[in-house]
Design a protein around this motif. Structure first.
Motif, PDB file in Angstrom:
ATOM      1  N   GLY A 112       0.767  -1.236   0.000  1.00  0.00           N
ATOM      2  CA  GLY A 112       0.000   0.000   0.000  1.00  0.00           C
ATOM      3  C   GLY A 112       0.796   1.282   0.000  1.00  0.00           C
ATOM      4  O   GLY A 112       0.277   2.341   0.342  1.00  0.00           O
ATOM      5  N   VAL A 113       2.069   1.213  -0.392  1.00  0.00           N
ATOM      6  CA  VAL A 113       2.927   2.396  -0.435  1.00  0.00           C
ATOM      7  C   VAL A 113       3.241   2.725  -1.896  1.00  0.00           C
ATOM      8  O   VAL A 113       3.649   1.852  -2.659  1.00  0.00           O
ATOM      9  N   SER A 114       3.042   3.973  -2.281  1.00  0.00           N
ATOM     10  CA  SER A 114       3.441   4.402  -3.621  1.00  0.00           C
ATOM     11  C   SER A 114       4.952   4.597  -3.654  1.00  0.00           C
ATOM     12  O   SER A 114       5.524   5.239  -2.764  1.00  0.00           O
ATOM     13  N   ALA A 115       5.583   4.030  -4.674  1.00  0.00           N
ATOM     14  CA  ALA A 115       7.048   4.022  -4.730  1.00  0.00           C
ATOM     15  C   ALA A 115       7.535   4.749  -5.977  1.00  0.00           C
ATOM     16  O   ALA A 115       6.905   4.693  -7.040  1.00  0.00           O
ATOM     17  N   PHE A 116       8.689   5.402  -5.829  1.00  0.00           N
ATOM     18  CA  PHE A 116       9.272   6.185  -6.911  1.00  0.00           C
ATOM     19  C   PHE A 116      10.767   5.869  -6.962  1.00  0.00           C
ATOM     20  O   PHE A 116      11.515   6.236  -6.056  1.00  0.00           O
ATOM     21  N   VAL A 117      11.198   5.176  -8.004  1.00  0.00           N
ATOM     22  CA  VAL A 117      12.613   4.823  -8.133  1.00  0.00           C
ATOM     23  C   VAL A 117      13.345   6.006  -8.753  1.00  0.00           C
ATOM     24  O   VAL A 117      13.030   6.443  -9.871  1.00  0.00           O
ATOM     25  N   LEU A 118      14.318   6.519  -8.019  1.00  0.00           N
ATOM     26  CA  LEU A 118      15.075   7.679  -8.472  1.00  0.00           C
ATOM     27  C   LEU A 118      16.312   7.234  -9.248  1.00  0.00           C
ATOM     28  O   LEU A 118      17.181   6.563  -8.708  1.00  0.00           O
ATOM     29  N   LYS A 119      16.356   7.594 -10.502  1.00  0.00           N
ATOM     30  CA  LYS A 119      17.581   7.409 -11.295  1.00  0.00           C
ATOM     31  C   LYS A 119      18.370   8.710 -11.166  1.00  0.00           C
ATOM     32  O   LYS A 119      18.135   9.679 -11.881  1.00  0.00           O
ATOM     33  N   TYR A 120      19.269   8.723 -10.191  1.00  0.00           N
ATOM     34  CA  TYR A 120      20.003   9.948  -9.879  1.00  0.00           C
ATOM     35  C   TYR A 120      21.343   9.978 -10.603  1.00  0.00           C
ATOM     36  O   TYR A 120      21.907   8.945 -10.968  1.00  0.00           O
ATOM     37  N   ARG A 121      21.835  11.184 -10.803  1.00  0.00           N
ATOM     38  CA  ARG A 121      23.134  11.338 -11.443  1.00  0.00           C
ATOM     39  C   ARG A 121      24.247  10.845 -10.520  1.00  0.00           C
ATOM     40  O   ARG A 121      24.233  11.109  -9.318  1.00  0.00           O
ATOM     41  N   LEU A 122      25.196  10.162 -11.103  1.00  0.00           N
ATOM     42  CA  LEU A 122      26.350   9.665 -10.356  1.00  0.00           C
ATOM     43  C   LEU A 122      27.459  10.710 -10.421  1.00  0.00           C
ATOM     44  O   LEU A 122      27.647  11.352 -11.460  1.00  0.00           O
ATOM     45  N   PRO A 123      28.181  10.917  -9.328  1.00  0.00           N
ATOM     46  CA  PRO A 123      29.160  12.011  -9.275  1.00  0.00           C
ATOM     47  C   PRO A 123      30.166  11.941 -10.418  1.00  0.00           C
ATOM     48  O   PRO A 123      30.802  10.909 -10.638  1.00  0.00           O
ATOM     49  N   SER A 124      30.301  13.038 -11.136  1.00  0.00           N
ATOM     50  CA  SER A 124      31.239  13.076 -12.261  1.00  0.00           C
ATOM     51  C   SER A 124      31.643  14.510 -12.569  1.00  0.00           C
ATOM     52  O   SER A 124      30.788  15.380 -12.747  1.00  0.00           O
ATOM     53  N   ASP A 125      32.945  14.741 -12.657  1.00  0.00           N
ATOM     54  CA  ASP A 125      33.440  16.059 -13.043  1.00  0.00           C
ATOM     55  C   ASP A 125      33.155  16.356 -14.513  1.00  0.00           C
ATOM     56  O   ASP A 125      33.228  17.515 -14.943  1.00  0.00           O
ATOM     57  N   SER A 126      32.827  15.325 -15.281  1.00  0.00           N
ATOM     58  CA  SER A 126      32.584  15.504 -16.710  1.00  0.00           C
ATOM     59  C   SER A 126      31.266  16.213 -16.991  1.00  0.00           C
ATOM     60  O   SER A 126      31.127  16.892 -18.016  1.00  0.00           O
TER      61      SER A 126
END
Length: 325
Positions: A112-126
């Motif tokens: 009964g929980v609404s879920a949101f998968v976060l595709k987050y940016r991975l640390p990069s100097d580029s």
């Protein structure tokens, strides 16, 4: 005999319910997190790519440039739902988006929980002007996005939490302790504070001897200052306003020492923040929803914690196995 018939009927009904749930809950959609990604650096060479195992299965995502939220809404049109943003792990080098993302979202849906998968940016100097804040920018905006769209998605704005595995646990605990940090210009004053945290074999500290070295170097670089190490050692950032927390770790974790969870627990306790911790004898690292031994029971324990904290109504009678064969 009557009791046996009733028990059989309950079992059949439960199987039918979960069979229907798995089918309906598997539906999802993915949306972009930003209209314009903050502090981005354009790079034609830096493109998202999959990690593929020996069997040809995609097991992770590298080089994220376009953060997204994958939405798994709970099948409840009545009362406003609790929501959880899921931060997959991967050492800040990739995202284990299935085992520590979609599979967990489907389990949360089933209770009964609404879920949101976060595709987050991975640390990069580029692609980032400041890679140490890139993931936190995405996490803060994810919380704000859920609150802004609460009516559309039938969410309770006072019951929006964050869940993270491993390095995703570091991001979730960073959000829980740095939610007021101004790391980008928000378009409104919507709060980025999670109402609760679920941290699963999390990286918490950046201190040598306890941190996960890969996560630390990917986020802070190889020559991080003592000030930066302290700032992102989240056990040191806890205060009385840190969200209530559920912690889980295996004692034999050789990648992320169990002391990460223990020290965060002690900091929460010292600041009188509600916290529950489950330490398991074995399991190692990266076991997702649980694979064997006592660690496979953590979803049941977490479900009971959610119920006790009035985040879901009641616990179910069985755990759904949503992991892929």
């Amino acid at each position: 005999m009557t009791e046996s018939i009733i028990s059989s009927q309950k079992t059949s009904a439960l199987i039918l319910f979960f069979g229907m749930s798995i089918s309906s809950f598997s539906q999802s959609k993915e949306i972009k997190l930003w209209d314009k990604v903050p502090d981005a650096i354009a790079s034609k060479r830096y493109k998202e790519e999959p990690r593929i195992d020996d069997s040809g299965n995609i097991t992770g995502i590298r080089k994220v440039t376009e953060p997204t939220l994958k939405i798994f809404l709970a099948d409840n049109k009545g009362a406003k739902n609790t929501a959880v943003i899921i931060c997959p792990g991967g050492g800040y080098a990739l995202l284990s988006h299935e085992k520590e993302g979609d599979d967990v979202a489907k389990w949360l849906q089933s209770i009964g929980v609404s879920a949101f998968v976060l595709k987050y940016r991975l640390p990069s100097d580029s692609i980032m002007k400041n890679k140490t804040i890139g993931p936190l920018q995405d996490a803060q905006e994810a919380i704000r996005t859920l609150r802004r769209n609460a009516d559309q998605w039938n969410l309770d704005v006072s019951k929006i939490g964050v869940l993270g595995f491993s390095a995703g646990g570091h991001l979730a605990s960073t959000l829980s302790t740095h939610y007021n940090d101004k790391v980008y210009e928000s378009k409104d004053k919507t709060s980025a504070r999670p109402d609760f945290s679920i941290l699963l074999y999390p990286v918490i500290s950046m201190e040598d001897g306890i941190t996960h070295r890969g996560s630390k170097e990917n986020l802070l670089g190889k020559n991080a200052s003592s000030e930066m190490v302290a700032q992102y050692s989240n056990e040191k950032m806890v205060n009385k306003n840190t969200p209530k927390t559920f912690l889980m770790h295996a004692t034999d974790d050789k990648s992320v020492p169990v002391e990460n969870s223990i020290n965060y627990y002690l900091a929460l306790k010292q600041n009188k923040v509600s916290v529950e911790m489950h330490l398991y004898e074995n399991g190692g690292h990266g076991f997702g929803l649980g694979i064997a031994g006592t660690n496979k029971n953590w979803p049941n324990a977490c479900e009971k914690w959610l119920a006790e904290n009035d985040l879901i109504k009641t616990t179910t009678e069985a755990t759904v196995n949503l992991k892929k064969e």
